[in-house]
Design a protein around this motif. Structure first.
Motif, short mmCIF file in Angstrom:
data_model
loop_
_atom_site.label_atom_id
_atom_site.label_comp_id
_atom_site.label_asym_id
_atom_site.label_seq_id
_atom_site.Cartn_x
_atom_site.Cartn_y
_atom_site.Cartn_z
N VAL A 38 49.88 59.52 60.36
CA VAL A 38 50.36 58.25 59.84
C VAL A 38 51.08 57.57 60.99
O VAL A 38 51.96 58.13 61.61
N VAL A 40 51.39 53.38 63.28
CA VAL A 40 51.41 51.92 63.23
C VAL A 40 50.09 51.40 63.79
O VAL A 40 49.67 51.80 64.87
N ASN A 41 49.44 50.50 63.06
CA ASN A 41 48.16 49.93 63.52
C ASN A 41 48.42 48.74 64.45
O ASN A 41 49.56 48.41 64.77
N LEU A 45 51.58 47.36 61.07
CA LEU A 45 51.73 47.91 59.72
C LEU A 45 51.53 49.43 59.75
O LEU A 45 50.73 49.95 60.53
N ILE A 46 52.23 50.13 58.88
CA ILE A 46 52.07 51.58 58.78
C ILE A 46 50.73 51.88 58.11
O ILE A 46 50.39 51.28 57.09
N GLU A 47 49.96 52.81 58.72
CA GLU A 47 48.63 53.13 58.22
C GLU A 47 48.37 54.63 58.30
O GLU A 47 48.82 55.29 59.23
N ASP A 48 47.64 55.14 57.32
CA ASP A 48 47.22 56.53 57.33
C ASP A 48 45.85 56.59 58.01
O ASP A 48 44.88 56.03 57.53
N PHE A 49 45.77 57.25 59.16
CA PHE A 49 44.54 57.30 59.95
C PHE A 49 43.67 58.52 59.63
O PHE A 49 42.66 58.72 60.29
N GLN A 52 39.54 59.06 60.06
CA GLN A 52 38.93 58.17 61.05
C GLN A 52 38.53 58.96 62.29
O GLN A 52 39.03 60.04 62.55
#
Length: 55
Positions: A38, A40-41, A45-49, A52
């Motif tokens: 998890v 920052v994109n 914004l905070i993102e769960d990667f 991927q």
């Protein structure tokens, strides 16, 4: 640091069918996947990667 899975294979071939002629070939395959991360994109914004592929 993201927890990731990386698997791959590589092959190199060399043949000399006649004197003075050498043929070379190689190929590789790489499969990557982020298992848990998890962060920052690009938009901040905070993102769960998870799930991927790695770049």
């Amino acid at each position: 640091m993201p927890r990731s899975r990386i698997q791959g294979v590589e092959i190199d071939l060399h043949a000399q069918p006649v004197s003075g002629l050498s043929l070379y070939a190689s190929a590789s395959y790489l499969s990557t996947k982020v298992e848990e991360f998890v962060g920052v994109n690009l938009f901040g914004l905070i993102e769960d990667f998870a799930g991927q592929t790695l770049p």
